[in-house]
Design an enzyme around this catalytic site. Structure first.
Site, PDB file in Angstrom:
ATOM      1  N   GLU A   1       4.765   2.840  -0.291  1.00 45.15           N
ATOM      2  CA  GLU A   1       3.688   3.204   0.632  1.00 45.15           C
ATOM      3  C   GLU A   1       3.946   2.784   2.078  1.00 45.15           C
ATOM      4  O   GLU A   1       3.043   2.272   2.741  1.00 45.15           O
ATOM      5  CB  GLU A   1       2.381   2.581   0.129  1.00 45.15           C
TER       6      GLU A   1
ATOM      7  N   HIS B   1      -1.075   8.097  -5.542  1.00 45.93           N
ATOM      8  CA  HIS B   1      -0.980   6.636  -5.607  1.00 45.93           C
ATOM      9  C   HIS B   1      -0.604   6.061  -4.235  1.00 45.93           C
ATOM     10  O   HIS B   1      -1.289   5.159  -3.727  1.00 45.93           O
ATOM     11  CB  HIS B   1       0.048   6.236  -6.671  1.00 45.93           C
ATOM     12  N   GLU B   2       0.440   6.586  -3.651  1.00 49.50           N
ATOM     13  CA  GLU B   2       0.901   6.020  -2.365  1.00 49.50           C
ATOM     14  C   GLU B   2      -0.147   6.230  -1.271  1.00 49.50           C
ATOM     15  O   GLU B   2      -0.357   5.362  -0.426  1.00 49.50           O
ATOM     16  CB  GLU B   2       2.262   6.601  -1.960  1.00 49.50           C
TER      17      GLU B   2
ATOM     18  N   HIS C   1      -2.763   3.603  -1.311  1.00 46.77           N
ATOM     19  CA  HIS C   1      -2.363   2.346  -0.659  1.00 46.77           C
ATOM     20  C   HIS C   1      -2.736   2.315   0.827  1.00 46.77           C
ATOM     21  O   HIS C   1      -2.736   1.244   1.432  1.00 46.77           O
ATOM     22  CB  HIS C   1      -0.855   2.139  -0.772  1.00 46.77           C
TER      23      HIS C   1
ATOM     24  N   GLU D   1      -2.007  -3.339  -6.295  1.00 48.78           N
ATOM     25  CA  GLU D   1      -1.654  -2.257  -7.226  1.00 48.78           C
ATOM     26  C   GLU D   1      -2.785  -1.874  -8.181  1.00 48.78           C
ATOM     27  O   GLU D   1      -2.970  -0.688  -8.465  1.00 48.78           O
ATOM     28  CB  GLU D   1      -0.384  -2.615  -8.001  1.00 48.78           C
TER      29      GLU D   1
ATOM     30  N   ASP E   1      10.424  -9.895  -7.860  1.00 48.19           N
ATOM     31  CA  ASP E   1      11.078  -8.749  -8.506  1.00 48.19           C
ATOM     32  C   ASP E   1      11.220  -8.959 -10.016  1.00 48.19           C
ATOM     33  O   ASP E   1      11.212  -8.012 -10.787  1.00 48.19           O
ATOM     34  CB  ASP E   1      12.477  -8.500  -7.920  1.00 48.19           C
TER      35      ASP E   1
ATOM     36  N   TYR F   1      -0.642  -3.498 -12.282  1.00 46.79           N
ATOM     37  CA  TYR F   1      -1.177  -2.140 -12.151  1.00 46.79           C
ATOM     38  C   TYR F   1      -2.276  -1.881 -13.169  1.00 46.79           C
ATOM     39  O   TYR F   1      -3.382  -1.467 -12.838  1.00 46.79           O
ATOM     40  CB  TYR F   1      -0.064  -1.102 -12.380  1.00 46.79           C
TER      41      TYR F   1
HETATM   42  N1  BES Z   1       4.351  -0.564  -3.830  1.00 44.25           N
HETATM   43  C1  BES Z   1       4.834   0.037  -5.013  1.00 44.25           C
HETATM   44  C2  BES Z   1       6.312  -0.139  -5.203  1.00 44.25           C
HETATM   45  C3  BES Z   1       6.782  -1.584  -5.192  1.00 44.25           C
HETATM   46  C4  BES Z   1       6.059  -2.597  -5.775  1.00 44.25           C
HETATM   47  C5  BES Z   1       7.982  -1.879  -4.604  1.00 44.25           C
HETATM   48  C6  BES Z   1       6.533  -3.908  -5.751  1.00 44.25           C
HETATM   49  C7  BES Z   1       8.431  -3.182  -4.572  1.00 44.25           C
HETATM   50  C8  BES Z   1       7.715  -4.199  -5.147  1.00 44.25           C
HETATM   51  C9  BES Z   1       4.486   1.518  -5.085  1.00 44.25           C
HETATM   52  O1  BES Z   1       3.257   1.832  -4.535  1.00 44.25           O
HETATM   53  C10 BES Z   1       4.393   1.902  -6.526  1.00 44.25           C
HETATM   54  O2  BES Z   1       3.568   1.347  -7.192  1.00 44.25           O
HETATM   55  N2  BES Z   1       5.209   2.833  -6.988  1.00 44.25           N
HETATM   56  C11 BES Z   1       5.160   3.310  -8.341  1.00 44.25           C
HETATM   57  C12 BES Z   1       4.424   4.621  -8.349  1.00 44.25           C
HETATM   58  C13 BES Z   1       3.470   4.830  -9.451  1.00 44.25           C
HETATM   59  C14 BES Z   1       2.622   3.689  -9.883  1.00 44.25           C
HETATM   60  C15 BES Z   1       2.668   6.102  -9.293  1.00 44.25           C
HETATM   61  C16 BES Z   1       6.579   3.503  -8.819  1.00 44.25           C
HETATM   62  O3  BES Z   1       7.511   3.299  -8.036  1.00 44.25           O
HETATM   63  O4  BES Z   1       6.785   3.840  -9.966  1.00 44.25           O
HETATM   64 ZN    ZN Z   2       1.690   1.029  -5.703  1.00 41.63          ZN
END
Ligand code: BES
Ligand code: ZN
Length: 558
Positions: free
Chosen positions: A212, A236-237, A240, A259, A317, A325
Site C-alpha cells: 500500500e 485491500h490496498e 490501507h 491488517e 518478517d 489479518y
Molecule cells: N502491507 C501488506 C504487505 C506487507 C505486510 C508487506 C507486512 C510487508 C510486511 C499488504 O497490504 C498486504 O497485506 N498484501 C497482501 C494482500 C492481500 C491480503 C489481499 C499480500 O501481499 O498477499
Molecule cells: Zn495489507
C-alpha cells in the site's frame, strides 16, 4: 511513544548495511558512530551534536552522505536480462516492515511520522510513493531528475521507489473498479487524502501480492490472470489508505490494527458493492488461511497471538502470517455482531479514523476508544454487550479465535459438496459421476474453496488427481491462486507429475504467499527435497532478498 525533550545531544537513527561517508550540520562535520550490528535490527547510527539542542521543537537540518550496499534488504536490483524487455535494468523497494533503514538512515519505527521530498536522477523513469512535482531533463548526460513530495505524514515503511523502463496507462480518472472502491471507502470512512491513486505492476519477483505505498500501490504481476481475481488485492490496498496509512500501528506488535482493520474494510467494500454473501464468502477463505497459519506455527505458538510480544528483537518478517489479518478481522467482526450490527459498528469505524488519523496507535488505545464511543452513543446497554467479549483471550491468547464466527456458507456449499464427492470417491476409485460441467459455473474463488477443502483431507490417491486434472484442467490454468492451490494439493500427495510445473511456477514468480508453501511442501515430499534445494539455489538471484531469506529459513538452508 514519541515524546519531545530538551537538551538533546545525540541523534540516533536506524541503519542496516548502509555505508555512511559523512554527516554535517549547517556545513559543519558531525562526529558519528555506527554500532555493532543486531542480527535483524541493523546498526544504530549515532550523531553527536556539537552542543545540545536546548529546547524541544527546534528544527535543524542534518545532511548525511551515504551509499546503500550490496546487502541492502529493501531494494532488489534487476539486471536487464531479468526483465521482460531484456534491455534495461530495474530496481524496486519493499520497506515494510523494517527495511527502510537499509535504504535511508531514519527513525525506522511506525511510531514516527514524516513527510518527505526527493530528487532522483536516473536515465530511466522513476516513481515514488509521493506526488511528482516536476521532472527536469539533463541534456548533457541524457538523464532526468524527478522531483517528488509526500505532503501527508507517513511512517518510514511507506517510503517507496521504483525505476526502470516503465510504461504508463491512464485508466480513467481513477479507473472504474478502483474508483468505486475509493468512493465506497470514502462513504464508509473519510475523504481520500492522497491526491492520486496509481497502481504499479512490478516484476515477477515482487515478494507480496500488494503493498500500500501511498499514491502508488505496488502489485504483483501474478494478478494479471485475465479474470477478476486482482480486484480483492486492489480493494485491500485501497483500504490501507485509511487503515495503516492514516491510522498507523504504533509498532509491529499492533500490526493487526493495520491488517485486521484493512481486511475488515476491504470486506465491507466487497459487501457494499457485491452483496453480503460475497463478504461472507471472503471471510470463509480468510478463516481457512488463518487455520493454515495456526497449523504451521502450532496452536500454542507465540506467533499465533493477535498482539505478539516482539520485545526480544524478533524479526517481524518471521512472524508474518494470516494471524494479524484474519484473527484481527474476526475480532472486529465479532464485535460488530455483539454490539448490534453495522448500524452500531460502522459509525465507530469512521470515528476511529477521524480520531486517530495521522497518529500511531496501540491496541490499548483502540480498545479504550471503542468503549468510549459505545458508552457515549449507546450507553450502558452496549457497554454491557462489549463486556461479554473476552478481549484478553482474543488479544493475548494463542491459536484459533475463541468464538466460531458461523459464516454464511451459501456460496461455499457447492464447493464443499463437490469436494466431499471426490473425497468419497477416493476409496471406490469410481470417477464416472464427474465431468467438466462440475466446475463450469464456478467463479475463481469457488474453485479455490473447492481445492482448499481437499487439502484438509488426507493426501489424495494419484489416480484421483490424474482424473481430476483430466476433467478440470487445473495444471495449465493461469489464475495464480488456483494454480497454487492445485499444486499444493498435488505436492501434498507427492504426485510427481506436478513437480516440473511447481518448479516452473516458483521460478517464474516470487510472491511469498505461493513460493514459500510450495518450497516447504516440495522439500518434504517424496523425491522432492533435492529438487527443491537445487531449484532454489539455481534461481537464488531471481528472488527478492526478503523472500530469499525466508525460503532459506523454511528449508533450513541458513
Ligand atoms: N502491507 C501488506 C504487505 C506487507 C505486510 C508487506 C507486512 C510487508 C510486511 C499488504 O497490504 C498486504 O497485506 N498484501 C497482501 C494482500 C492481500 C491480503 C489481499 C499480500 O501481499 O498477499
Ligand atoms: Zn495489507
Amino acid at each position: 511513544m514519541v515524546t519531545r525533550v530538551d537538551n538533546v545531544a545525540k541523534i540516533v537513527l536506524d541503519t542496516s548495511y548502509i555505508d555512511v561517508k559523512s554527516a554535517t550540520l549547517a556545513g559543519q562535520a558531525l562526529k558519528f558512530t555506527i554500532a555493532e550490528r543486531h542480527p535483524h535490527l541493523g546498526s544504530a547510527l549515532t550523531l553527536d551534536l556539537p552542543e545540545p539542542i536546548a529546547t524541544a521543537g527546534t528544527e535543524l537540518q542534518i545532511k548525511i552522505d551515504y551509499a546503500t550496499t550490496e546487502k541492502c534488504t529493501a531494494i532488489q536490483f534487476l539486471e536487464p536480462e531479468q526483465t521482460v524487455g531484456q534491455k534495461y535494468p530495474y530496481l524496486f523497494s519493499q520497506c515494510q516492515a523494517i527495511h527502510a533503514r537499509s535504504f535511508v538512515p531514519c527513525q525506522d519505527s511506525p511510531s514516527v511520522k514524516l513527510t518527505y521530498s526527493a530528487a532522483v536522477t536516473s536515465p530511466l523513469r522513476v516513481l515514488m510513493s509521493a506526488l511528482e512535482t516536476k521532472s527536469v531533463e539533463n541534456a548533457s548526460n541524457s538523464t532526468t531528475t524527478y522531483h517528488f513530495e509526500q505532503r501527508t505524514t507517513i511512517p518510514s515503511y511507506l517510503i517507496a521507489i521504483a525505476s526502470g523502463n516503465l510504461a504508463g496507462r491512464e485508466i480513467g480518472p481513477r479507473s472504474t473498479d478502483t474508483e468505486s472502491f475509493i468512493k465506497t471507502g470514502e462513504d464508509l470512512l473519510t475523504p481520500y487524502e492522497w491526491g492520486r491513486y496509481d497502481l504499479l505492476v512490478l516484476p515477477p519477483s515482487f515478494p507480496y501480492g500488494g503493498m500500500e505505498n501511498p499514491c502508488l500501490t505496488f502489485v504483483t504481476p501474478t494478478l494479471l490472470a485475465g479474470d477478476r481475481s486482482a480486484v480483492d488485492v486492489v480493494a485491500h490496498e485501497i483500504s490501507h489508505s485509511w487503515m495503516g496509512n492514516l491510522v498507523t500501528t504504533r509498532n509491529w506488535e499492533h500490526f493487526w490494527l493495520n491488517e485486521g482493520w484493512t481486511v475488515f474494510v476491504e470486506r465491507k467494500i466487497a459487501g457494499r458493492l457485491h452483496g453480503e454473501a460475497e463478504r461472507q464468502f471472503s471471510a470463509i477463505i480468510g478463516w481457512k488461511a488463518l487455520k493454515e497459519s495456526v497449523e504451521l506455527f502450532g496452536e500454542n505458538s507465540p506467533a499465533t497471538v493477535l498482539k505478539p510480544d516482539l520485545s526480544s528483537g524478533v524479526d517481524p518478517d518471521d512472524y508474518f502470517s494470516s494471524v494479524p489479518y484474519e484473527k484481527g478481522f474476526n475480532l472486529l467482526y465479532h464485535i460488530e455482531k455483539t454490539v448490534g450490527g453495522p448500524e452500531v459498528f460502522e459509525p465507530f469505524m469512521k470515528a476511529h479514523v477521524e480520531k486517530f488519523a495521522s497518529e500511531s496507535v496501540t491496541t490499548e488505545q483502540w480498545k479504550a476508544f471503542l468503549y468510549e464511543f459505545m458508552e457515549k452513543h449507546h450507553g450502558q446497554a452496549v457497554v454491557d454487550k462489549l463486556n461479554t467479549i473476552d478481549f484478553d483471550l482474543w488479544i493475548n491468547g494463542t491459536g484459533m479465535p475463541p468464538v466460531d464466527p458461523e459464516f454464511d456458507t451459501t456460496l461455499a456449499d457447492i464447493c464443499y459438496k463437490l469436494a466431499d464427492r471426490w473425497d468419497k470417491a477416493r476409496d471406490s476409485q469410481d470417477f464416472t459421476g464427474f465431468s467438466p460441467e462440475d466446475i463450469k459455473d464456478m467463479k475463481a474463488d469457488q474453485k479455490i474453496v473447492f481445492l482448499e477443502r481437499l487439502t484438509d483431507t488426507k493426501p489424495m490417491p494419484h489416480s484421483l488427481l490424474a482424473k481430476m486434472d483430466e476433467l478440470y484442467h487445473f495444471t495449465p490454468i493461469r489464475n495464480a491462486d488456483i494454480r497454487f492451490r492445485w499444486q499444493q494439493l498435488c505436492v501434498m500427495a507427492s504426485y510427481e507429475p506436478i513437480y516440473p510445473h511447481v518448479v516452473k511456477f516458483v521460478t517464474e514468480q516470487g510472491r511469498m504467499k505461493f513460493v514459500r508453501p510450495l518450497y516447504r511442501l516440495l522439500h518434504r515430499a517424496t523425491n522432492g527435497k533435492e529438487l527443491a534445494e537445487k531449484t532454489y539455489l539455481e534461481h537464488k538471484k531471481f528472488y527478492h532478498p526478503i523472500a530469499a531469506q525466508l525460503i532459506e529459513k523454511d528449508m533450513g538452508l541458513n
